[in-house]
Design a protein around this motif. Structure first.
Motif, PDB file in Angstrom:
ATOM      1  N   ASP A   1      69.524  51.263  27.073  1.00 40.09           N
ATOM      2  CA  ASP A   1      70.498  50.533  27.774  1.00 40.09           C
ATOM      3  C   ASP A   1      70.215  50.242  29.018  1.00 40.09           C
ATOM      4  OD1 ASP A   1      71.075  52.874  28.421  1.00 40.09           O
ATOM      5  OD2 ASP A   1      73.003  53.190  27.515  1.00 40.09           O
TER       6      ASP A   1
ATOM      7  N   ASP B   1      66.547  55.746  27.057  1.00 40.88           N
ATOM      8  CA  ASP B   1      67.450  55.039  26.555  1.00 40.88           C
ATOM      9  C   ASP B   1      67.308  53.583  26.555  1.00 40.88           C
ATOM     10  OD1 ASP B   1      68.798  57.435  25.838  1.00 40.88           O
ATOM     11  OD2 ASP B   1      70.599  57.180  27.283  1.00 40.88           O
TER      12      ASP B   1
ATOM     13  N   ARG C   1      71.304  57.393  38.072  1.00 39.51           N
ATOM     14  CA  ARG C   1      71.421  56.719  36.537  1.00 39.51           C
ATOM     15  C   ARG C   1      72.284  55.516  36.777  1.00 39.51           C
ATOM     16  NH1 ARG C   1      73.775  58.050  30.664  1.00 39.51           N
ATOM     17  NH2 ARG C   1      71.860  57.778  30.047  1.00 39.51           N
TER      18      ARG C   1
ATOM     19  N   ARG D   1      75.206  50.762  32.442  1.00 35.23           N
ATOM     20  CA  ARG D   1      74.643  50.004  31.176  1.00 35.23           C
ATOM     21  C   ARG D   1      74.361  48.753  31.589  1.00 35.23           C
ATOM     22  NH1 ARG D   1      74.613  49.934  25.951  1.00 35.23           N
ATOM     23  NH2 ARG D   1      74.667  52.155  25.034  1.00 35.23           N
TER      24      ARG D   1
ATOM     25  N   GLN E   1      70.159  52.382  31.368  1.00 36.57           N
ATOM     26  CA  GLN E   1      70.769  53.445  32.271  1.00 36.57           C
ATOM     27  C   GLN E   1      69.702  54.271  32.848  1.00 36.57           C
ATOM     28  OE1 GLN E   1      74.243  55.056  29.773  1.00 36.57           O
ATOM     29  NE2 GLN E   1      75.035  54.693  31.898  1.00 36.57           N
TER      30      GLN E   1
HETATM   31 MG    MG Z   1      73.913  54.830  27.730  1.00 39.98          MG
END
Ligand code: MG
Ligand code: UDP
Length: 319
Positions: A99, A97, A200, A203, A101
């Motif tokens: 972002d 991803d 994780r 963001r 994350q």
């Molecule tokens: Mg995300």
């Protein structure tokens, strides 16, 4: 197919203009620490409404390792990843991803694991920071329901953050189904797959694009795409209906014989029992045919051969 790079990275981006610079800085640093300049970073702009494309195409002009791809409109996360995967030229392919994350720095560990002889190294979330208790609870419930209902082993707490061999990506690209649930499709493909636990992060910038509606849609794609269990519900109901029907029949006949019913009740009850059971049985037959037609319509290959060994020497299967 001959490959050009040691590594291809696919990053779907939707309204990520704010965080894109930070992502590219961390991703390119992490990749070049492992494979030097021998990689490509394919960023897919999934019809963003902000300045994502402007930022991305500028980065592609100034970095030789970056490829910017723009989709004609918002197609959704899974199709943005699919578009990126159709363009990769590397030996190993990472999906991440944009972002931040998923930590880009895990690329080294993932490559080391893949090179031990795996086809897929998927990131499994140990902890999820910066996400609401609602998102965490629904995600957890979804992964567990899917694992129970699906006919294949779809790993729990695992998104699309992963590193895959060229062979798996070629096979994935050859699957023509329209409703794509990539993590399920990769699990379906089999081969040697392993997990890498990670935490994780929150963001880096912006907000999640997975609204409740999109999450339900993804969950439906996962459940319906990998299981005919919902269709089979009619079969289960028909079996229960037949047993209940036989019991009711005995009850009605007993009432008729002992004369303990009002006139007309027995015939009415019989009509209701007969027709509702007949409907359930017909529905279950439809369900069974529909389930098979649906799976056939997906056009998936029937099986995957991994390797063939014979007296003239071992050979890697080509797909
Ligand atoms: Mg995300
Ligand atoms: N994304 C995309 N198209 C969409 C929605 C999301 O390409 O329609 C991208 C987004 O830019 C991000 C990734 O897919 O890189 C995951 O999306 P998001 O972070 O919104 O989901 P979450 O991490 O909250 O599940």
């Amino acid at each position: 197919m001959t490959t050009t790079y040691a590594l291809s990275i696919v990053a779907p981006c939707y309204n990520e203009a704010e965080g894109l610079g930070a992502f590219v800085a961390r991703m390119t640093a992490a990749a070049s620490a492992v494979v030097g300049e021998n990689y490509e970073l394919i960023m897919v702009d999934d019809g963003s409404r902000d300045r994502t494309w402007a930022v991305m195409s500028e980065l592609a002009r100034t970095h030789a390792t970056i490829v910017a791809v723009r989709l004609s409109r918002n197609h959704g996360h899974q199709l943005a990843v699919t578009a990126g995967l159709s363009l990769v030229r590397g030996d190993r392919i990472m999906v991440i991803d944009a972002d931040l994350q998923d930590p880009p720095e895990l690329v080294g560990d993932m490559i080391a694991r893949l090179d031990e002889g795996y086809d897929v190294v998927f990131g499994r979330r140990r902890r999820r920071a910066g996400e609401s208790p609602f998102k965490r609870a629904t995600a957890s419930l979804f992964y567990r329901t899917l694992a129970t209902l699906s006919e294949h082993d779809i790993p729990v707490d695992t998104g699309d953050f992963r590193l895959m061999s060229r062979r798996i990506v070629d096979r994935l690209n050859a699957m023509p189904e329209r409703d794509r649930f990539i993590r399920g499709m990769v699990a379906w493909l089999g081969g040697r797959q392993t997990e890498l636990l990670y935490d994780r992060d929150a963001r880096h910038a912006g907000v999640t694009h997975y609204t409740l509606r999109r999450m339900v849609r993804l969950a439906a794609d996962g459940l319906i795409g990998f299981s005919t269990a919902p269709l089979r519900l009619a079969t289960l109901m028909a079996v229960i209906g037949v047993f209940a029907g036989v019991g009711l029949l005995a009850y009605i006949l007993a009432g008729l014989i002992t004369g303990s019913t009002v006139p007309g009740w027995a015939s009415l009850a019989l009509i209701v029992v007969f027709f509702s059971t007949a409907q359930l049985v017909c529905l279950s037959i439809f369900g069974e045919y529909l389930g098979r037609t649906y799976m056939q319509a997906k056009g998936r290959p029937l099986y995957m051969i991994d390797e063939i060994t014979c007296a003239t020497g071992p050979s890697e299967a080509k797909s």
